[in-house]
Structure formats: C-alpha cells, structure tokens
Design a protein around this motif. Structure first.
Motif, PDB file in Angstrom:
ATOM      1  N   LEU A  11      -4.937  -8.344  39.679  1.00 38.80           N
ATOM      2  CA  LEU A  11      -4.576  -8.651  38.296  1.00 38.80           C
ATOM      3  C   LEU A  11      -4.878 -10.104  37.920  1.00 38.80           C
ATOM      4  O   LEU A  11      -5.354 -10.371  36.818  1.00 38.80           O
ATOM      5  N   GLY A  12      -4.630 -11.043  38.834  1.00 38.24           N
ATOM      6  CA  GLY A  12      -4.893 -12.451  38.546  1.00 38.24           C
ATOM      7  C   GLY A  12      -6.365 -12.724  38.300  1.00 38.24           C
ATOM      8  O   GLY A  12      -6.731 -13.463  37.375  1.00 38.24           O
ATOM      9  N   VAL A  13      -7.226 -12.096  39.099  1.00 40.02           N
ATOM     10  CA  VAL A  13      -8.674 -12.261  38.931  1.00 40.02           C
ATOM     11  C   VAL A  13      -9.113 -11.649  37.612  1.00 40.02           C
ATOM     12  O   VAL A  13      -9.910 -12.237  36.874  1.00 40.02           O
ATOM     13  N   LEU A  17     -10.914 -13.668  34.567  1.00 39.49           N
ATOM     14  CA  LEU A  17     -12.209 -13.253  34.029  1.00 39.49           C
ATOM     15  C   LEU A  17     -12.124 -12.906  32.546  1.00 39.49           C
ATOM     16  O   LEU A  17     -13.041 -13.228  31.779  1.00 39.49           O
ATOM     17  N   LEU A  18     -11.038 -12.272  32.139  1.00 39.32           N
ATOM     18  CA  LEU A  18     -10.858 -11.974  30.714  1.00 39.32           C
ATOM     19  C   LEU A  18     -10.766 -13.258  29.895  1.00 39.32           C
ATOM     20  O   LEU A  18     -11.355 -13.358  28.812  1.00 39.32           O
ATOM     21  N   SER A  53     -13.974  -7.155  34.610  1.00 38.58           N
ATOM     22  CA  SER A  53     -12.554  -7.185  34.294  1.00 38.58           C
ATOM     23  C   SER A  53     -12.101  -6.093  33.326  1.00 38.58           C
ATOM     24  O   SER A  53     -10.955  -5.662  33.387  1.00 38.58           O
ATOM     25  N   SER A  54     -12.985  -5.666  32.415  1.00 38.29           N
ATOM     26  CA  SER A  54     -12.560  -4.690  31.418  1.00 38.29           C
ATOM     27  C   SER A  54     -13.759  -3.899  30.895  1.00 38.29           C
ATOM     28  O   SER A  54     -14.599  -4.441  30.173  1.00 38.29           O
ATOM     29  N   ALA A  55     -13.811  -2.631  31.232  1.00 38.08           N
ATOM     30  CA  ALA A  55     -14.886  -1.771  30.735  1.00 38.08           C
ATOM     31  C   ALA A  55     -14.831  -1.674  29.215  1.00 38.08           C
ATOM     32  O   ALA A  55     -15.868  -1.638  28.553  1.00 38.08           O
TER      33      ALA A  55
END
Length: 136
Positions: A11-13, A17-18, A53-55
């Motif tokens: 979650l931290g990574v 990245l977000l 980080s997020s598709a």
C-alpha cells in the motif's frame, strides 16, 4: 489494457506512485501552457507510475482525449516531440549542473554526470515525432 499491468500490492508503494503520478499529470498539463515545462516526460512518468499503482488511473490517462495522444505517440514508437526532447535534456542538465556545483563529493559528481550522459543519449536515440499540422 489493464490486464497487462503490474500493480504493486504494498500500500505504501502504491500511494507513493499515485502521488508521483498525479504530480506528474499536473506538471504535464501545466507544461502544455508554459514553454518552460516539458509535457511528454511528465505524462510518461505519470503513465509509468499509474501502470504500477492503479489500472483505473492508467486507463483514464491513456484514454484521455487531450493527454492520451502525448503518451500513445511514444508507446507506439512514433517518437517524442522535439520540444519535449529539448526541454527534458535542458532541464536535466541545468539541475545536474547546479547539483554538481552544490555537492563537493567527486564520486557523486561523477555519478550525476554519468547518469545525465546516459539519459541524454537515451532521449536523443528516441525517434523525433514530426511536427503536427494544426487542424482548422
């Protein structure tokens, strides 16, 4: 598109990245209007961060009608706009020069200069996107 993405589980990574991704989108959009900021490198960084980080945000950025084409040109192998190359290399060398001036350690200067040369060569070896003719 999102099925080939490698999203980090930590979650931290993902949040880091977000954050970097959205900051890069912001700087990329500002770069569209300000000639001192390069647009393409920031949007490519945002796409790389979102890819990991997020598709959902990656698909949004790639599919965006205004921002997506900046990324598609590079990913499709068409190249980087000349303006993006000039700004990326200029800003990088300016920051490296300032860092070399401020950092007294010779090994750190050598590392920074070597990195700058390698990144510059990489950018220069990429295809240059031909200038687009504006549509009436």
């Amino acid at each position: 598109m999102s099925s080939s993405l490698r999203v980090y589980r930590h979650l931290g990574v993902r949040y880091l990245l977000l954050t970097i991704g959205w900051l890069s989108v912001l700087l990329g959009v500002i770069g569209i209007f300000l000639p001192v900021l390069p647009t393409t490198p920031f949007l490519l960084l945002a796409a790389a961060c979102f890819m990991r980080s997020s598709a959902r945000f990656y698909d949004w950025l790639i599919g965006h009608p205004r921002l997506g084409p900046w990324i598609h040109d590079y990913l499709d192998g068409q190249g980087i706009p000349l303006r993006g190359k000039v700004y990326a290399i200029s800003l990088m060398w300016s920051s490296i020069a300032l860092s070399c001036y401020l950092v007294p350690m010779i090994w750190a200067r050598g590392f920074m200069l070597t990195s700058a040369v390698l990144v510059s060569l990489y950018i220069l070896r990429q295809k240059t996107l031909p200038a687009r003719v504006p549509h009436p």
